[in-house]
Motif scaffolding. Structure first.
Motif, PDB file in Angstrom:
ATOM      1  N   VAL A  80       0.838  -1.202   0.000  1.00 42.69           N
ATOM      2  CA  VAL A  80       0.000   0.000   0.000  1.00 42.69           C
ATOM      3  C   VAL A  80       0.877   1.259   0.000  1.00 42.69           C
ATOM      4  CG1 VAL A  80      -1.662   1.349   1.347  1.00 42.69           C
ATOM      5  CG2 VAL A  80      -1.956  -1.123   1.116  1.00 42.69           C
ATOM      6  N   SER A  81       1.922   1.230   0.812  1.00 42.46           N
ATOM      7  CA  SER A  81       2.829   2.385   0.889  1.00 42.46           C
ATOM      8  C   SER A  81       3.600   2.584  -0.409  1.00 42.46           C
ATOM      9  CB  SER A  81       3.807   2.209   2.057  1.00 42.46           C
ATOM     10  OG  SER A  81       3.124   2.230   3.286  1.00 42.46           O
ATOM     11  N   VAL A  82       3.913   1.495  -1.094  1.00 38.43           N
ATOM     12  CA  VAL A  82       4.575   1.613  -2.401  1.00 38.43           C
ATOM     13  C   VAL A  82       3.698   2.395  -3.373  1.00 38.43           C
ATOM     14  CG1 VAL A  82       5.236   0.303  -4.458  1.00 38.43           C
ATOM     15  CG2 VAL A  82       6.072  -0.400  -2.216  1.00 38.43           C
ATOM     16  N   VAL A  83       2.394   2.139  -3.327  1.00 33.28           N
ATOM     17  CA  VAL A  83       1.474   2.845  -4.222  1.00 33.28           C
ATOM     18  C   VAL A  83       1.407   4.332  -3.890  1.00 33.28           C
ATOM     19  CG1 VAL A  83      -0.927   3.041  -4.965  1.00 33.28           C
ATOM     20  CG2 VAL A  83       0.095   0.781  -4.652  1.00 33.28           C
ATOM     21  N   THR A  84       1.229   4.657  -2.594  1.00 32.77           N
ATOM     22  CA  THR A  84       1.089   6.070  -2.211  1.00 32.77           C
ATOM     23  C   THR A  84       2.406   6.832  -2.362  1.00 32.77           C
ATOM     24  OG1 THR A  84       1.447   5.434   0.105  1.00 32.77           O
ATOM     25  CG2 THR A  84      -0.828   5.643  -0.650  1.00 32.77           C
ATOM     26  N   SER A  85       3.516   6.214  -1.964  1.00 34.09           N
ATOM     27  CA  SER A  85       4.819   6.879  -2.116  1.00 34.09           C
ATOM     28  C   SER A  85       5.195   7.007  -3.586  1.00 34.09           C
ATOM     29  CB  SER A  85       5.906   6.099  -1.374  1.00 34.09           C
ATOM     30  OG  SER A  85       5.664   6.102   0.012  1.00 34.09           O
ATOM     31  N   GLY A  86       4.853   5.992  -4.374  1.00 39.65           N
ATOM     32  CA  GLY A  86       5.107   6.066  -5.809  1.00 39.65           C
ATOM     33  C   GLY A  86       4.318   7.182  -6.458  1.00 39.65           C
ATOM     34  N   SER A  87       3.089   7.382  -5.989  1.00 42.71           N
ATOM     35  CA  SER A  87       2.269   8.481  -6.501  1.00 42.71           C
ATOM     36  C   SER A  87       2.899   9.828  -6.177  1.00 42.71           C
ATOM     37  CB  SER A  87       0.859   8.399  -5.901  1.00 42.71           C
ATOM     38  OG  SER A  87       0.088   9.519  -6.263  1.00 42.71           O
ATOM     39  N   GLY A  88       3.405   9.956  -4.936  1.00 45.80           N
ATOM     40  CA  GLY A  88       4.064  11.204  -4.550  1.00 45.80           C
ATOM     41  C   GLY A  88       5.327  11.464  -5.348  1.00 45.80           C
ATOM     42  N   LEU A  89       6.134  10.423  -5.550  1.00 42.62           N
ATOM     43  CA  LEU A  89       7.369  10.575  -6.321  1.00 42.62           C
ATOM     44  C   LEU A  89       7.058  10.931  -7.775  1.00 42.62           C
ATOM     45  CD1 LEU A  89      10.452  10.376  -6.383  1.00 42.62           C
ATOM     46  CD2 LEU A  89      10.197   7.937  -6.899  1.00 42.62           C
ATOM     47  N   PHE A  90       6.057  10.278  -8.330  1.00 47.61           N
ATOM     48  CA  PHE A  90       5.627  10.587  -9.695  1.00 47.61           C
ATOM     49  C   PHE A  90       5.227  12.055  -9.805  1.00 47.61           C
ATOM     50  CE2 PHE A  90       2.503  10.990 -13.052  1.00 47.61           C
ATOM     51  CZ  PHE A  90       3.045  10.261 -14.104  1.00 47.61           C
ATOM     52  N   SER A  91       4.536  12.548  -8.779  1.00 44.13           N
ATOM     53  CA  SER A  91       4.076  13.939  -8.778  1.00 44.13           C
ATOM     54  C   SER A  91       5.241  14.920  -8.772  1.00 44.13           C
ATOM     55  CB  SER A  91       3.182  14.185  -7.566  1.00 44.13           C
ATOM     56  OG  SER A  91       2.741  15.524  -7.514  1.00 44.13           O
ATOM     57  N   THR A  92       6.259  14.645  -7.956  1.00 44.03           N
ATOM     58  CA  THR A  92       7.390  15.576  -7.882  1.00 44.03           C
ATOM     59  C   THR A  92       8.281  15.512  -9.122  1.00 44.03           C
ATOM     60  OG1 THR A  92       8.747  13.947  -6.685  1.00 44.03           O
ATOM     61  CG2 THR A  92       7.456  15.490  -5.366  1.00 44.03           C
TER      62      THR A  92
END
Length: 214
Positions: A82-94
């Protein structure tokens, strides 16, 4: 008569020269203003850009280590996914929607010797300022808040309903929302005038907001 013509010619020459000099001065002043605004915005933008990129990258590395460890329980692995998905979303955003003011190499390398070069540099700097303000406004918009809320609800919902751990899901939701709001709150200030800086945090426009000037 020749003296009159000569004086008229000198007057016209002086008028043209003063207009041209005035234009150069105005252009220099405008370039200095753009430089000052960019430098103020650049410092905060760079901290935000590289800080959050490092945070999300570190989070992904930690979750990858958790998933790879033999001693990790099934519950821990589920949380890590789950954290991989949310952290990946944040990294993608930056990475794919960065703060333009964090990157000023092109502006600094742009020449400013001739009037035309200064004009181009002013336009470039103003475009970076405008693009950065648009990105800040986008991240502080209601639409982005709804996206963040939806993402955290889905992450917590997966833990609560799929993995049957509602209490853990509640803590995960609170932690995720705290991180997401910090991600939004720490974006560069919306505006700066002279020596006054304003930081604005709007959870819901005209309903819940926080403004700090210093």
């Amino acid at each position: 008569m020749p003296k009159l013509y000569f004086r008229s010619f000198c007057f016209c020459l002086l008028l043209v020269s003063s207009k041209a000099f005035g234009g150069v001065v105005d252009q220099t002043v405008e370039l200095d203003r753009v430089k000052q605004d960019l430098e103020k915005l650049h410092v905060h933008s760079a901290y935000w850009q590289y800080g959050w990129t490092s945070f999300f990258t570190g989070s992904l590395a930690l979750q990858a280590r958790t998933l790879a460890a033999d001693s990790t329980s099934n519950e821990q692995k589920f949380d890590a996914r789950v954290s991989v998905v949310t952290s990946g979303s944040g990294l993608f955003s930056t990475l794919f929607n960065p703060m333009p003011a964090a990157f000023l190499r092109e502006f600094h390398q742009s020449p400013e010797v001739t009037p035309s070069q200064r004009e181009v540099k002013v336009a470039l700097g103003q475009r970076i300022l405008d693009d950065t303000r648009l990105e800040i406004n986008r991240r502080r918009s209601v639409g982005f808040q709804v996206f963040v809320l939806t993402e955290q609800v889905l992450a917590a919902g997966a833990i609560a309903w799929i993995d049957k751990r509602p209490q853990v899901a509640g803590r995960r939701f609170l932690w995720g929302m705290l991180t997401s709001e910090l991600f939004i709150f720490t974006t560069p200030w919306k505006s700066s005038h002279h020596d006054t800086t304003q930081v604005s945090w709007h959870i819901l426009p005209d309903r819940i907001s926080f403004d700090l000037k210093f």
